[in-house]
Design a protein around this motif. Structure first.
Motif, PDB file in Angstrom:
ATOM      1  N   ALA A 495      33.237  30.623  31.715  1.00  0.00           N
ATOM      2  CA  ALA A 495      34.355  30.915  32.602  1.00  0.00           C
ATOM      3  C   ALA A 495      33.934  31.884  33.701  1.00  0.00           C
ATOM      4  N   VAL A 496      33.216  32.946  33.333  1.00  0.00           N
ATOM      5  CA  VAL A 496      32.793  33.911  34.351  1.00  0.00           C
ATOM      6  C   VAL A 496      31.695  33.324  35.236  1.00  0.00           C
ATOM      7  N   GLY A 497      30.919  32.373  34.707  1.00  0.00           N
ATOM      8  CA  GLY A 497      29.901  31.733  35.536  1.00  0.00           C
ATOM      9  C   GLY A 497      30.504  30.869  36.623  1.00  0.00           C
ATOM     10  N   LEU A 498      31.694  30.326  36.380  1.00  0.00           N
ATOM     11  CA  LEU A 498      32.357  29.518  37.396  1.00  0.00           C
ATOM     12  C   LEU A 498      33.138  30.371  38.384  1.00  0.00           C
ATOM     13  N   THR A 499      33.706  31.470  37.934  1.00  0.00           N
ATOM     14  CA  THR A 499      34.571  32.274  38.814  1.00  0.00           C
ATOM     15  C   THR A 499      33.806  33.473  39.363  1.00  0.00           C
ATOM     16  N   ALA A 500      33.773  34.567  38.622  1.00  0.00           N
ATOM     17  CA  ALA A 500      33.080  35.774  39.055  1.00  0.00           C
ATOM     18  C   ALA A 500      32.840  36.653  37.841  1.00  0.00           C
ATOM     19  N   SER A 501      31.769  37.396  37.879  1.00  0.00           N
ATOM     20  CA  SER A 501      31.429  38.301  36.785  1.00  0.00           C
ATOM     21  C   SER A 501      31.298  39.718  37.332  1.00  0.00           C
ATOM     22  N   GLN A 549      43.211  26.843  45.191  1.00  0.00           N
ATOM     23  CA  GLN A 549      41.918  27.090  45.830  1.00  0.00           C
ATOM     24  C   GLN A 549      41.616  28.582  45.928  1.00  0.00           C
ATOM     25  N   THR A 550      42.013  29.317  44.918  1.00  0.00           N
ATOM     26  CA  THR A 550      41.673  30.729  44.802  1.00  0.00           C
ATOM     27  C   THR A 550      41.249  31.010  43.362  1.00  0.00           C
ATOM     28  N   VAL A 551      40.583  32.122  43.175  1.00  0.00           N
ATOM     29  CA  VAL A 551      40.178  32.592  41.848  1.00  0.00           C
ATOM     30  C   VAL A 551      40.626  34.036  41.729  1.00  0.00           C
ATOM     31  N   SER A 552      41.502  34.309  40.785  1.00  0.00           N
ATOM     32  CA  SER A 552      42.027  35.661  40.589  1.00  0.00           C
ATOM     33  C   SER A 552      41.388  36.259  39.348  1.00  0.00           C
ATOM     34  N   ILE A 553      40.886  37.477  39.478  1.00  0.00           N
ATOM     35  CA  ILE A 553      40.268  38.171  38.352  1.00  0.00           C
ATOM     36  C   ILE A 553      40.806  39.590  38.293  1.00  0.00           C
ATOM     37  N   ALA A 554      40.821  40.143  37.098  1.00  0.00           N
ATOM     38  CA  ALA A 554      41.196  41.540  36.865  1.00  0.00           C
ATOM     39  C   ALA A 554      40.330  42.039  35.717  1.00  0.00           C
ATOM     40  N   LYS A 555      39.187  42.618  36.071  1.00  0.00           N
ATOM     41  CA  LYS A 555      38.230  43.062  35.064  1.00  0.00           C
ATOM     42  C   LYS A 555      37.677  44.422  35.463  1.00  0.00           C
ATOM     43  N   ALA A 556      37.525  45.301  34.482  1.00  0.00           N
ATOM     44  CA  ALA A 556      36.831  46.584  34.653  1.00  0.00           C
ATOM     45  C   ALA A 556      37.345  47.349  35.862  1.00  0.00           C
ATOM     46  N   GLY A 557      38.655  47.315  36.069  1.00  0.00           N
ATOM     47  CA  GLY A 557      39.234  48.035  37.197  1.00  0.00           C
ATOM     48  C   GLY A 557      39.105  47.341  38.528  1.00  0.00           C
ATOM     49  N   ILE A 559      40.379  44.314  40.704  1.00  0.00           N
ATOM     50  CA  ILE A 559      41.439  43.304  40.827  1.00  0.00           C
ATOM     51  C   ILE A 559      41.255  42.639  42.185  1.00  0.00           C
ATOM     52  N   ALA A 560      41.008  41.343  42.172  1.00  0.00           N
ATOM     53  CA  ALA A 560      40.710  40.647  43.420  1.00  0.00           C
ATOM     54  C   ALA A 560      41.117  39.192  43.311  1.00  0.00           C
ATOM     55  N   THR A 561      41.367  38.599  44.469  1.00  0.00           N
ATOM     56  CA  THR A 561      41.615  37.164  44.600  1.00  0.00           C
ATOM     57  C   THR A 561      40.579  36.612  45.560  1.00  0.00           C
ATOM     58  N   LEU A 562      39.729  35.741  45.066  1.00  0.00           N
ATOM     59  CA  LEU A 562      38.620  35.210  45.850  1.00  0.00           C
ATOM     60  C   LEU A 562      38.925  33.789  46.297  1.00  0.00           C
ATOM     61  N   ASN A 563      38.405  33.423  47.458  1.00  0.00           N
ATOM     62  CA  ASN A 563      38.597  32.074  47.982  1.00  0.00           C
ATOM     63  C   ASN A 563      37.665  31.103  47.264  1.00  0.00           C
ATOM     64  N   ALA A 564      38.216  29.963  46.889  1.00  0.00           N
ATOM     65  CA  ALA A 564      37.429  28.887  46.274  1.00  0.00           C
ATOM     66  C   ALA A 564      37.847  27.566  46.914  1.00  0.00           C
ATOM     67  N   ARG A 565      37.724  27.510  48.258  1.00  0.00           N
ATOM     68  CA  ARG A 565      38.140  26.312  49.004  1.00  0.00           C
ATOM     69  C   ARG A 565      37.035  25.257  48.912  1.00  0.00           C
ATOM     70  N   THR A 566      36.930  24.680  47.749  1.00  0.00           N
ATOM     71  CA  THR A 566      35.842  23.753  47.475  1.00  0.00           C
ATOM     72  C   THR A 566      36.375  22.438  46.929  1.00  0.00           C
ATOM     73  N   SER A 567      35.637  21.389  47.188  1.00  0.00           N
ATOM     74  CA  SER A 567      35.902  20.099  46.551  1.00  0.00           C
ATOM     75  C   SER A 567      35.088  20.024  45.267  1.00  0.00           C
ATOM     76  N   ILE A 568      35.683  19.494  44.223  1.00  0.00           N
ATOM     77  CA  ILE A 568      35.017  19.399  42.923  1.00  0.00           C
ATOM     78  C   ILE A 568      34.697  17.932  42.647  1.00  0.00           C
TER      79      ILE A 568
END
Length: 683
Positions: A495-501, A549-557, A559-568
């Motif tokens: 999951a973190v490999g696809l979104t963000a770590s 088309q976004t990736v929202s994470i909240a880890k280790a303080g 909190i961010a929403t990243l763009n993932a405007r990609t075709s799968i």
């Protein structure tokens, strides 16, 4: 007659003199199409009084034997040669300004004598553009004769100019880098400015006025800082040796190169290889015996792998033979010739958002062909036999759609504007005076970041089929064709490999965020193989990325929403590894309906036994291994297909007509009616 025409033609101005003239008149030069600089530098709003000049190192090398010696000095001693080039360009710019002023004054006098007002205005306009204070020009060499591997960098490469290729995996925030330190005596107020030299500042020890030792203090708000950014570049998967992990290197970008690249870009970095001592403790002067290495970037340019080993770069000997026969205006062709260095195969350089006029004319002529759709299908993965329907869907995904963002209250504001205009017309009011107020309101609404709806324009495709139907081959081809994108496997992805770590930075020991596969392939294509082997937790991550088309994470303080405007583009096998005709399509795929509904196109690729088809397929496969492969020549090459797709994505934005809207509505209703008929849904 040709000789007379050549004699009458105006003399050709060398390329770099044209660039210097552009810097003199505009404050910047038109950089190469593949050069990457910050948006502020591209818009001409970067650092005031500083301009960049991109120098193709191959142009320097093939100019003359003396320039070959200069090229060797440039590679071996860049810290000394590049500043000397900057000084020389400053003098050349001053001479060019004086000559241009004299020439324009002569033209102005001649135009006044003739009474030609147009020529007078043109000459006077150029005279007004000539600056009194000349801009400082920075030389940015690129396109060296050889490329270096990250693994082959040794102590002999320290303080030399080199070129590296890789993919950007992380960029840091902008760091203020001290250039000129301002010291002030705390006793008498005496000031002193010290310029940084090779990363060190010689702090004044004794005040010349009051003779107090160690009485100086640093005044931060009067120091001069420049922008600095850390960029981590990693080896691309096709360059990693078997059984090893990708190597990476830290690159520091300065000034106009800050924010020029982003994670996911494949770039060629030209810079100076440096080594710096590590301190055991910041308060202790002792340093470790093992130094850390990094690259001071001078130039970035974007590259895309060609995917074909048949097109090799011309050797230096062949280029030297052609040098005497080529004109100076043909030097741009050398810009595309890559010299293979140390076993690395050559790549093609993308032209970004700008194409040469000849290429644009070729692409527009191709678009007017009546069978352009079929030609594009035949050119896509020509080594894969048939599967034309699948290739058509993949082509639609490569071209993409139009993404739209709708502001909150848009319909209500339109109704209010229509009502106000109607009242103004009925009251015989002056509409023209109040119209700008409505336009200003629209501009304020455009600045509003509150979005009501983000209409996805990217297409997601799922390939489900039997083993051995070349699904993975098609994914690999699309990955090489796309300028941005990541190829990953379902079982080897988390999951973190696809979104963000969130990891700890080895340099600053702070928690930082590293982008995953979906974020790295923003504005590109993410290819996921073995989609059915992916765990349920990992697949749940894709729900938000495929629709919002976004990736929202909240880890280790963080909190961010990243763009993932990609075709799968995903490929999977049925539940029993092969398609079972006795089960329904849904039972064969067995993916959650919430995830399945996010795929716009789902293809079933079946391996049905058929003597005639099997014979043609076998002949096609065997023909691939002939000494001269027995493959039908595609109607266009790989580079033309990639440029056609890139040009269409950047410049062509189709609109939905009323007839097409009615057809879509009718087809949607018919499809829903067929699905609501009950039954087992088999077939």
């Amino acid at each position: 007659e040709d000789e007379n025409n050549d004699a009458e033609a105006p003399p050709k101005v060398p390329i770099y003199l044209q660039k210097l003239e552009q810097i003199l008149l505009r404050g910047k030069s038109e950089s190469n199409a593949d050069s990457l600089t910050s948006s502020a530098a591209n818009a001409g709003t970067g650092r005031v009084g500083v301009a960049s000049l991109d120098l193709d190192a191959l142009h320097l090398y093939f100019h003359s034997p003396e320039c070959q010696r200069l090229y060797g000095w440039l590679v071996d001693y860049p810290s000394e040669i590049v500043p000397l080039m900057d000084i020389l360009l400053g003098r050349e710019l001053e001479t060019l300004r004086d000559n241009l002023r004299l020439r324009q004054e002569e033209l102005l006098a001649e135009a006044e004598a003739r009474g030609d007002e147009d020529d007078m205005e043109a000459a006077a306009g150029i005279l007004e553009l000539l600056p009194d204070v000349l801009p400082r020009v920075q030389v940015r060499p690129f396109h060296l004769r050889s490329l270096s591997h990250m693994r082959s960098l040794d102590p002999n490469a320290i303080d030399t100019l080199l070129s590296l290729r890789g993919m950007v995996v992380r960029t840091s925030p902008v760091i203020p880098d001290l250039k000129v330190a301002f010291f002030q005596c705390s006793i008498c107020g005496q000031t002193d400015q010290v310029t940084i030299d090779r990363g060190r500042i010689a702090e004044p020890t004794q005040c010349p006025t009051c003779h107090v030792r160690h009485g100086y203090s640093l005044v931060h708000n009067r120091c001069y800082f420049s922008d600095k950014q850390m960029v981590r570049v990693q080896e691309t998967p096709d360059e990693v040796p078997a059984g090893e992990t990708p190597a990476s290197i830290v690159v520091f970008a300065y000034d106009d190169l800050v924010d020029a690249v982003r994670p996911g870009d494949r770039v060629e970095v030209t810079g100076v290889f440096r080594a710096q001592a590590r301190r055991v403790n910041p308060k202790i002067t002792k340093v470790k015996s093992v130094y850390k290495t990094y690259v001071d970037a001078i130039h970035f340019r974007k590259v895309v792998t060609n995917g074909s080993k048949e097109r090799e770069a011309a050797s230096a000997t062949a280029a030297a033979k052609k040098r005497d026969a080529e004109e100076e205006d043909d030097a741009e062709k050398e810009n595309r010739q890559q010299q293979p260095g140390r076993g690395m195969r050559s790549d093609d350089v993308t032209h970004g958002s700008r194409f040469p006029p000849e290429r644009v004319a070729e692409l527009e002529a191709l678009s007017r062909q009546p069978d352009v759709y079929d030609r594009l299908v035949r050119a896509l993965a020509p080594s894969i036999w048939e599967m034309e329907d699948v290739k058509k869907g993949v082509l639609c995904m490569l071209f993409g759609g139009n993404s739209r963002k709708v502001k909150k209250g848009t319909a209500e504001r339109k109704r209010n504007r229509q009502r106000v205009r109607q009242e103004m017309m009925e009251g015989n009011m002056d509409v023209d005076e109040d119209e700008p107020a409505l336009d200003d309101e629209d501009e304020e609404d455009e600045d509003d970041d509150n979005l009501k709806l983000n209409k996805r324009g990217d297409i997601n495709i799922l390939l489900v089929g039997d083993p051995g139907t070349s699904k993975s081959q098609l994914l690999g081809y699309v990955h090489k064709l796309s300028p941005r994108g990541v190829y990953t496997s379902g079982k080897g992805s988390s999951a973190v490999g696809l979104t963000a770590s969130v990891v700890r930075d080895p340099e600053t020991r702070e928690l930082v965020m590293e982008s995953g596969a979906l974020v790295l392939s923003d504005l590109g294509i993410c290819c996921i193989d073995e989609f059915d082997k992916m765990s349920g937790t990992t697949r749940a991550i894709l729900h938000e990325a495929m629709e919002q088309q976004t990736v929202s994470i909240a880890k280790a303080g963080i909190i961010a929403t990243l763009n993932a405007r990609t075709s799968i583009l995903a490929s999977a096998n049925p539940v029993e590894s092969r398609y079972n005709p006795s089960l329904s399509v849904v039972e064969n795929i067995q993916l959650p309906p919430t995830l399945l509904s996010r795929f716009d196109l789902i293809y079933l690729i079946l391996d049905a036994p058929n003597v005639a088809n099997d014979r043609m397929l076998a002949q096609h496969l065997v023909g691939l291994y002939y000494e001269t492969p027995n493959v039908v020549e595609p109607p266009m090459d790989h580079g033309l297909l990639r440029d056609y797709i890139a040009y269409a994505r950047e410049n062509i934005h189709p609109e939905l007509s009323d007839l097409a809207s009615r057809e879509l509505i009718a087809a949607y209703i018919e499809m829903r009616r067929g699905g609501s008929g009950g039954g087992s849904g088999r077939g």
